[in-house]
Motif scaffolding. Structure first.
Motif, PDB file in Angstrom:
ATOM      1  N   VAL A   1      34.797  -4.304  46.197  1.00  0.00           N
ATOM      2  CA  VAL A   1      34.196  -5.578  45.798  1.00  0.00           C
ATOM      3  C   VAL A   1      32.876  -5.806  46.538  1.00  0.00           C
ATOM      4  CG1 VAL A   1      34.508  -8.073  45.804  1.00  0.00           C
ATOM      5  CG2 VAL A   1      36.404  -6.594  45.177  1.00  0.00           C
ATOM      6  N   ASP A   2      32.863  -5.538  47.832  1.00  0.00           N
ATOM      7  CA  ASP A   2      31.641  -5.723  48.617  1.00  0.00           C
ATOM      8  C   ASP A   2      30.536  -4.791  48.131  1.00  0.00           C
ATOM      9  OD1 ASP A   2      32.996  -7.589  50.099  1.00  0.00           O
ATOM     10  OD2 ASP A   2      33.565  -6.179  51.679  1.00  0.00           O
ATOM     11  N   GLU A   3      30.890  -3.537  47.852  1.00  0.00           N
ATOM     12  CA  GLU A   3      29.877  -2.589  47.367  1.00  0.00           C
ATOM     13  C   GLU A   3      29.340  -3.002  46.005  1.00  0.00           C
ATOM     14  OE1 GLU A   3      31.838   1.129  47.386  1.00  0.00           O
ATOM     15  OE2 GLU A   3      31.790   1.368  49.577  1.00  0.00           O
ATOM     16  N   THR A   4      30.215  -3.467  45.116  1.00  0.00           N
ATOM     17  CA  THR A   4      29.765  -3.918  43.798  1.00  0.00           C
ATOM     18  C   THR A   4      28.879  -5.148  43.919  1.00  0.00           C
ATOM     19  OG1 THR A   4      31.841  -3.088  42.877  1.00  0.00           O
ATOM     20  CG2 THR A   4      30.529  -4.526  41.483  1.00  0.00           C
ATOM     21  N   GLY A   5      29.226  -6.066  44.851  1.00  0.00           N
ATOM     22  CA  GLY A   5      28.401  -7.254  45.057  1.00  0.00           C
ATOM     23  C   GLY A   5      26.997  -6.895  45.510  1.00  0.00           C
ATOM     24  N   LYS A   6      26.871  -5.902  46.372  1.00  0.00           N
ATOM     25  CA  LYS A   6      25.539  -5.466  46.803  1.00  0.00           C
ATOM     26  C   LYS A   6      24.762  -4.855  45.641  1.00  0.00           C
ATOM     27  CE  LYS A   6      27.068  -4.580  51.547  1.00  0.00           C
ATOM     28  NZ  LYS A   6      27.281  -3.535  52.585  1.00  0.00           N
ATOM     29  N   GLN A   7      25.450  -4.097  44.796  1.00  0.00           N
ATOM     30  CA  GLN A   7      24.785  -3.519  43.627  1.00  0.00           C
ATOM     31  C   GLN A   7      24.333  -4.613  42.660  1.00  0.00           C
ATOM     32  OE1 GLN A   7      27.527  -0.712  41.927  1.00  0.00           O
ATOM     33  NE2 GLN A   7      27.491   0.652  43.710  1.00  0.00           N
ATOM     34  N   VAL A   8      25.130  -5.681  42.546  1.00  0.00           N
ATOM     35  CA  VAL A   8      24.747  -6.791  41.668  1.00  0.00           C
ATOM     36  C   VAL A   8      23.459  -7.450  42.167  1.00  0.00           C
ATOM     37  CG1 VAL A   8      25.416  -9.093  40.880  1.00  0.00           C
ATOM     38  CG2 VAL A   8      27.056  -7.228  40.799  1.00  0.00           C
ATOM     39  N   GLU A   9      23.335  -7.660  43.472  1.00  0.00           N
ATOM     40  CA  GLU A   9      22.127  -8.269  44.023  1.00  0.00           C
ATOM     41  C   GLU A   9      20.904  -7.408  43.733  1.00  0.00           C
ATOM     42  OE1 GLU A   9      21.635 -11.172  45.494  1.00  0.00           O
ATOM     43  OE2 GLU A   9      23.722 -11.740  45.173  1.00  0.00           O
ATOM     44  N   THR A  10      21.040  -6.113  43.939  1.00  0.00           N
ATOM     45  CA  THR A  10      19.915  -5.210  43.680  1.00  0.00           C
ATOM     46  C   THR A  10      19.548  -5.197  42.200  1.00  0.00           C
ATOM     47  OG1 THR A  10      20.622  -3.825  45.538  1.00  0.00           O
ATOM     48  CG2 THR A  10      19.106  -2.844  43.949  1.00  0.00           C
ATOM     49  N   ALA A  11      20.563  -5.123  41.333  1.00  0.00           N
ATOM     50  CA  ALA A  11      20.284  -5.102  39.893  1.00  0.00           C
ATOM     51  C   ALA A  11      19.676  -6.419  39.429  1.00  0.00           C
ATOM     52  CB  ALA A  11      21.576  -4.809  39.122  1.00  0.00           C
ATOM     53  N   ALA A  12      20.120  -7.544  40.002  1.00  0.00           N
ATOM     54  CA  ALA A  12      19.548  -8.831  39.614  1.00  0.00           C
ATOM     55  C   ALA A  12      18.089  -8.930  40.007  1.00  0.00           C
ATOM     56  CB  ALA A  12      20.349  -9.954  40.267  1.00  0.00           C
ATOM     57  N   ASP A  13      17.733  -8.476  41.182  1.00  0.00           N
ATOM     58  CA  ASP A  13      16.330  -8.495  41.590  1.00  0.00           C
ATOM     59  C   ASP A  13      15.490  -7.581  40.700  1.00  0.00           C
ATOM     60  OD1 ASP A  13      16.983 -10.233  43.618  1.00  0.00           O
ATOM     61  OD2 ASP A  13      17.221  -8.661  45.125  1.00  0.00           O
ATOM     62  N   THR A  14      16.042  -6.414  40.361  1.00  0.00           N
ATOM     63  CA  THR A  14      15.312  -5.495  39.485  1.00  0.00           C
ATOM     64  C   THR A  14      15.097  -6.103  38.111  1.00  0.00           C
ATOM     65  OG1 THR A  14      16.258  -3.614  40.674  1.00  0.00           O
ATOM     66  CG2 THR A  14      15.325  -3.173  38.499  1.00  0.00           C
ATOM     67  N   ALA A  15      16.171  -6.700  37.549  1.00  0.00           N
ATOM     68  CA  ALA A  15      16.036  -7.320  36.223  1.00  0.00           C
ATOM     69  C   ALA A  15      15.048  -8.479  36.257  1.00  0.00           C
ATOM     70  CB  ALA A  15      17.405  -7.791  35.733  1.00  0.00           C
ATOM     71  N   ALA A  16      15.040  -9.257  37.336  1.00  0.00           N
ATOM     72  CA  ALA A  16      14.097 -10.375  37.424  1.00  0.00           C
ATOM     73  C   ALA A  16      12.658  -9.874  37.439  1.00  0.00           C
ATOM     74  CB  ALA A  16      14.395 -11.201  38.674  1.00  0.00           C
ATOM     75  N   ARG A  17      12.415  -8.794  38.157  1.00  0.00           N
ATOM     76  CA  ARG A  17      11.044  -8.273  38.192  1.00  0.00           C
ATOM     77  C   ARG A  17      10.628  -7.674  36.850  1.00  0.00           C
ATOM     78  NH1 ARG A  17       8.937  -8.456  43.114  1.00  0.00           N
ATOM     79  NH2 ARG A  17      10.355  -8.750  44.891  1.00  0.00           N
TER      80      ARG A  17
END
Length: 934
Positions: free
Chosen positions: A768-784
């Protein structure tokens, strides 16, 4: 005179032929003779003056406070239990009544403590003679008593019917005694209806209503009886005098027996001694008994012990010192607890520029600490004089109890605890679990304060003598923090200071047991020390595992190593037998050949081989028993805790699985958006949307404002609403299947598999923790990626990315879209394919406006106010203006109005607020319904 004295003694021996009865009668009749006046008359209602007034009043005070605290505490618990299920206003009335009852009792107690009574004034015995009211004054008193639900009628009638019993025709001392006892009972029963009514308030509508009414009615009877008449004071004085003289006495049977034997004569006003010679003889005996008792009390005051040390420390200066230490400790603990509460509830507050100003709450925490410290100082200032007087009274008037009495008291206490556990096991277990950590810390801290006080009292510098105050304040703060959050004891690094204190306390107890004169106590010293050290080792292992975040495998390995060390310390019996046989042979050899083995014997004496062997055997045995506690905990704990831990692990696994699946849904949504929209041309819709958001609330710098970010998030939620997503499939069944596949579900496992299950749950939480970190990275990438589709020269890139990031968060994280993606990637029954990323990110203006309008309608409906969207009779200037705009601009303005309707921050021209009329600005008073015409 000697002849008269001898004659009186002979007559007294003739009246009391039994030596034991004669000694008892000489003592107590002599004390009564010393109290009697020149008329040689003893009145039973004046006997309480024979005892210490402070002791009698303190005993009555303790009984009243204990009864009130127990029953009122139970009633409060019942009321709180009820109010969590059904919010009833009767419990508030109950607390209101308790406040005034507590204030009345505390006022009486404070008055008695501040101005102690030197002599008791019991008053005359009373008798109840029912009659009709005699004049209009008595009728008016009855009428006034009937105003408050008629609860005052019975107490008023009892007061009107009360007369002096000693002055009635045919009165006798025993008759007046019984009459006053009946009057006390009737006065208590007169207050029973009020107690029944009060007891119904906290338990109304619950199954505990009969028990609550009966308990509070009994409390009202007890209060009414104990606070009236000479009869209760006589009973309390008998209790105090019996404890003081270590001999049970009942004065009225004593006087009645003396009257039957001709020592005293009865009359309507009391008892009179038969003649002057007997009176003088008893005075001499009573004075001798008083002198002996004075020596006994002086010996009690001079003895050592806990009560004596407490009395000597609670002087006026000592009480002031305790007040300061407690106030500082409670104040610091309250301020720290305020910070822990904020940290535990996301207490970082953000300003309009996005900067944290959590340090601004430090003065708030300081104010809370000052208020808590002041309240603690007030309570200590009120209670310490009571503790000091009670301790002094106990030291002077209570003898040292015998071993049999202590054993009987322990058995009664054990039986009471057993009854409580049988009757309220769950509640009692919760109370013990809640109080035990704080009690442990307070006990260790108190011991440290005593030890520091002994070590520093003779130091020359004042700051050195202040070490006990620092420890006391720290103990108070730690106790308060543990009452707020008991998990701190196992997770705070400072808790490691308790283990050296506990080990040293165990050693001191061992030394005390070794110095005991009883063989059984000395024999159990090593075993007690071993068990205490073993418990400390177990707690230390748990603390280290929590502090160092040790994996379960390391904890199991450490426990195994310690268990093996304990097994190695347990040498076989033949090893020690052989060792002692060799020492015995060497001793015989030293005796048989002293000249030849002189040097060897000298080395044996210098090295103390026998003592070293004895110490080694005791130390190894203690180490074995201490480390055996780890094995016992490892064997006994899993069977007892496995069913509960199994359910908790299964629930934790299912919750972690659901969180991971939802996070994977968010991750998939963000990645699809980034993959699909990469290289897309500039989006005019998004450009216009971000530009409008900027114009509604422009920031002061290159960072997006808080209102701009909030509006963007709400627009994302509105876009998700505009997509009209269907209901997502439930993840509960999927989580249960995953738990079953992982071996988490099913019946209670064997203790050996519990570690494997815990490791599986830990692995799932790690995922869960690893997936949460991936979500943060993917969200920043999608926002950019989405921000690259927007080109606005007057807006900074950072502001655009922040607005888009909030828009995507509202679209995915705060909406059913993540559930839709999660159900789709897990192929759950009933799931459907999510919409394309273009349809998700690029809003349709008309549908977005409709969704924003639905948000505004929901805000007004939730506040219980008239909805300007659906109600044609409600006019809203801002909504009317928005409907005339472009759909995209109208969506932004409507979302801003919905946000403003909730928190009234920022600017929103012409926006209505729930609770205000259409024509008024927020915060203004509405006009009068019927204005006065000029």
């Amino acid at each position: 005179m000697p002849e008269l004295s001898d004659r009186a003694a002979e007559e007294f021996v003739a009246a009391y032929p039994d030596a034991r009865q004669r000694t008892h009668a000489e003592r107590w009749l002599g004390l009564l003779a010393c109290q009697a006046t020149e008329s040689r008359r003893v009145r039973w209602w004046q006997i309480p003056e024979l005892a210490s007034a402070q002791a009698v009043l303190t005993t009555r005070r303790m009984v009243l406070c204990a009864a009130t605290a127990v029953i009122a505490g139970w009633g409060t618990y019942v009321g709180f239990t009820q109010i969590t299920q059904n919010n009833s206003p009767t419990f508030g009335l109950y607390l209101f009544i308790l406040f005034f009852v507590g204030r009345w009792l505390s006022a009486r107690i404070i008055t008695e403590v501040r101005h102690p009574t030197e002599e008791l004034q019991p008053g005359f015995p009373r008798a109840i003679r029912p009659r009709w009211p005699r004049d209009w004054g008595e009728w008016s008193r009855l009428l006034g008593a009937a105003l408050l639900l008629g609860l005052g009628i019975l107490p008023t009638l009892v007061k009107l019917w009360t007369a002096q019993a000693a002055g009635l025709p045919g009165a006798t001392p025993a008759g007046s005694y019984r009459s006053d006892r009946s009057a006390c009972l009737l006065k208590g029963l007169a207050w029973a209806p009020a107690g029944l009514l009060v007891g119904a308030l906290p338990a109304w509508g619950t199954g505990a209503l009969p028990e609550s009414m009966a308990a509070h009615g009994l409390l009202a009877v007890v209060l009414g009886m104990l606070l009236s008449g000479p009869y209760p004071l006589l009973r309390f004085s008998e209790l105090v005098v019996s404890a003081d003289w270590d001999e049970r006495v009942r004065f009225l049977p004593l006087l009645e027996h003396a009257a039957d034997r001709g020592v005293v004569r009865r009359d309507s006003d009391g008892y009179e001694f038969r003649d002057d010679a007997l009176f003088a003889y008893l005075i001499v005996r009573g004075q001798a008994a008083l002198d002996d008792q004075a020596k006994v009390r002086a010996g009690r005051l001079a003895r050592m012990g806990i009560r004596a040390a407490l009395v000597r420390s609670l002087t006026q200066r000592g009480r002031a010192r305790v007040c300061v230490d407690g106030a500082v400790g409670i104040g610091v603990g309250a301020a720290i607890a305020f910070g822990i509460f904020l940290a535990g509830h996301g207490g970082v507050v953000w300003g309009s520029g996005g900067h944290a100003y959590g340090w601004a709450l430090v003065p708030v925490g300081a104010v809370i600490g000052v208020l808590a410290g002041g309240l603690a100082a007030g309570l200590l200032f009120w209670s310490l004089p009571l503790v000091a007087s009670t301790s002094a009274m106990a030291l002077a008037h209570l003898p040292r109890t015998s071993r049999g009495k202590r054993l009987a008291t322990a058995l009664v206490a054990a039986a009471a605890v057993a009854v409580l556990i049988a009757g309220a096991s769950t509640v009692l277990a919760k109370i013990i679990a809640y109080v035990l950590p704080a009690a442990l810390v307070v006990a260790c801290g108190t011991w440290a304060v005593v030890l520091a006080s002994r070590r520093t009292r003779a130091l020359p510098r004042r700051w050195q003598r202040a070490a006990p105050d620092v420890i006391a304040a720290a103990t108070s703060a730690a106790g308060l923090l543990l009452l707020i959050d008991h998990r701190l004891l196992a997770a705070a690094p400072a808790a490691g200071l308790l283990f050296p204190a506990g080990a040293w306390g165990s050693i001191l107890l061992w030394r005390w047991m070794n110095r005991s004169k009883r063989l059984a106590v000395r024999a159990g010293a090593d075993l007690v020390l071993s068990l205490l050290l073993g418990g400390i080792v177990v707690l230390l292992l748990v603390w280290l595992a929590n502090i160092l975040a040790m994996p379960r495998a390391e904890v199991a390995l450490l426990r195994t190593v310690l268990g093996q060390a304990g097994a190695l310390a347990d040498l076989p019996w033949w090893a020690w037998t052989s060792c002692w046989l060799l020492l015995a042979v060497a001793s015989l050899a030293f005796v048989r050949w002293p000249d030849k083995l002189k040097q060897v014997a000298r080395q044996f004496a210098r090295l103390r081989v026998v003592a070293a062997t004895n110490v080694s055997e005791r130390v190894l045995s203690a180490v074995h028993v201490a480390l055996l506690a780890l094995v016992l905990v490892g064997v006994a704990a899993p069977p007892a805790l496995t069913p509960t831990l199994s359910r908790q692990l299964r629930t934790t696994y299912e919750a972690a699985f659901q969180r991971r699946v939802l996070d994977q849904g968010e991750l998939t949504a963000y990645r699809e958006i980034a993959r699909t929209l990469t290289g897309q041309p500039t989006s005019r819709v998004l450009t216009a949307l971000v530009t409008k958001l900027h114009d509604v609330s422009p920031p002061d710098d290159e960072e997006a404002s808080a209102i701009e970010v909030e509006n963007a998030r709400r627009l994302g939620e509105a876009e998700a609403l505009a997509l009209a997503l269907g209901p997502s499939a439930a993840l509960t069944s999927k989580a249960q299947e995953a738990a079953a596949d992982a071996g988490i579900s099913g019946s209670a496992p064997h203790p050996g598999s519990l570690t494997e299950r815990a490791a599986t749950v830990q692995e799932q939480e790690k995922k869960v923790d690893e997936t949460g970190k991936q979500v943060e990275t993917a969200a920043d990438t999608a926002a950019r990626v989405v921000a690259s589709l927007i080109s606005i020269p007057r807006l900074s890139t950072n502001e655009i990315v922040q607005v888009v990031r909030a828009y995507l968060a509202g679209l995915i994280e705060e909406s059913p879209l993540k559930d839709t993606f999660a159900a789709w990637i897990e192929r759950l029954p009933g799931s459907h394919r999510p919409p394309d990323p273009e349809a998700e990110v690029f809003p349709a203006p008309e549908r977005l406006e409709q969704a924003a309008t639905a948000q505004l309608s929901a805000e007004f409906s939730a506040a219980g106010d008239d909805d300007p969207v659906t109600d044609p009779f409600v006019t809203d200037q801002a909504l009317g203006k928005a409907r005339a705009e472009d759909p995209l601009d109208a969506a932004v303005d409507t979302v801003n109005q919905a946000r403003y309707a909730q928190d009234q921050s920022g600017t929103c021209t012409g926006c209505a607020v729930p609770g205000n009329s259409d024509e008024n600005q927020p915060g203004e008073q509405p006009p009068e319904d019927n204005p006065e015409e000029p």
